[in-house]
Design a protein around this motif. Sequence first.
Motif, PDB file in Angstrom:
ATOM      1  N   GLU A 100       0.853  -0.913  -0.218  1.00 46.49           N
ATOM      2  CA  GLU A 100       0.160   0.020   0.070  1.00 46.49           C
ATOM      3  C   GLU A 100       1.271   1.312   0.097  1.00 46.49           C
ATOM      4  O   GLU A 100       0.568   1.928  -0.565  1.00 46.49           O
ATOM      5  CB  GLU A 100      -0.936  -0.430   1.330  1.00 46.49           C
ATOM      6  N   ARG A 101       2.317   1.284   0.515  1.00 49.33           N
ATOM      7  CA  ARG A 101       2.785   2.031   0.855  1.00 49.33           C
ATOM      8  C   ARG A 101       3.375   2.466  -1.052  1.00 49.33           C
ATOM      9  O   ARG A 101       4.093   4.137  -1.086  1.00 49.33           O
ATOM     10  CB  ARG A 101       4.046   2.033   1.759  1.00 49.33           C
ATOM     11  N   TYR A 102       4.304   1.336  -1.289  1.00 49.78           N
ATOM     12  CA  TYR A 102       4.167   1.429  -2.500  1.00 49.78           C
ATOM     13  C   TYR A 102       3.337   2.684  -4.040  1.00 49.78           C
ATOM     14  O   TYR A 102       3.822   3.184  -4.521  1.00 49.78           O
ATOM     15  CB  TYR A 102       5.136   0.294  -3.068  1.00 49.78           C
ATOM     16  N   LEU A 103       2.269   2.010  -3.521  1.00 53.29           N
ATOM     17  CA  LEU A 103       0.957   2.838  -4.041  1.00 53.29           C
ATOM     18  C   LEU A 103       0.713   3.872  -3.777  1.00 53.29           C
ATOM     19  O   LEU A 103      -0.020   4.508  -4.960  1.00 53.29           O
ATOM     20  CB  LEU A 103       0.111   1.540  -4.171  1.00 53.29           C
ATOM     21  N   ASN A 104       1.296   4.777  -3.087  1.00 57.86           N
ATOM     22  CA  ASN A 104       0.770   5.872  -2.589  1.00 57.86           C
ATOM     23  C   ASN A 104       2.019   6.734  -2.984  1.00 57.86           C
ATOM     24  O   ASN A 104       1.740   8.201  -2.612  1.00 57.86           O
ATOM     25  CB  ASN A 104       0.220   5.898  -0.399  1.00 57.86           C
TER      26      ASN A 104
END
Length: 205
Positions: A100-104
């Motif tokens: 999720e952090r990468y996608l943000n």
Amino acid sequence: LTAYFPPMPPPLVHLDNVSGSLAGRCILHGVHWRWQPGESWAVLGANGSGKSTFLRLIAGELHPDPVDGGRRTYGLDGELSTSAVDVREHLAFVSPEQQERYLNLEWLRTGRDVLLTGFHQTDYLYRRLTAQQQAAAGKLAEELRLSPLLLRDVQTLSQGEFRRLLIARALLGKPRVLLLDEPTDGLDAAMRATLLAAVQRAAET
């Protein structure tokens, strides 16, 4: 006749009466656990039972409770340490939260961009890679059938595709400890078998 038993190596991770809390609520209490070199563990339990919290505690993303929270010790580099910062280069953690952090992240990132940061476990590629590292990345990408994903924006990948990419990234760094939270979510049976076989081969080394 005197028997000689060589001393055991220090555990990779040792939790001594450790408790951990999230948002003021105690999730894990009084955990005693050792992870010795050569061991592989599976953490099982129902949803909400504390599996992810346990892995975050091992990874150093969560600290033992400051009052009567016990002691967490690492021996990943041959020296005992209570600091998670000192051992991060020897430890890789793949989780839904990492995904999720990468996608943000706002910058455009291809699958190749993400994969190649695995050698140094950084968010961005700061160092030039050697020809040997480039070849190792290509071999692993082929093994895990990632080649079609390398030029795509990671925002367009499915959950299972991105999870495979992050696990390959973790494997490239050859960590002493590899932590996988829900690693096979979104994968079909054939891809699940391929991925777990790659993880097993890494564990054997």
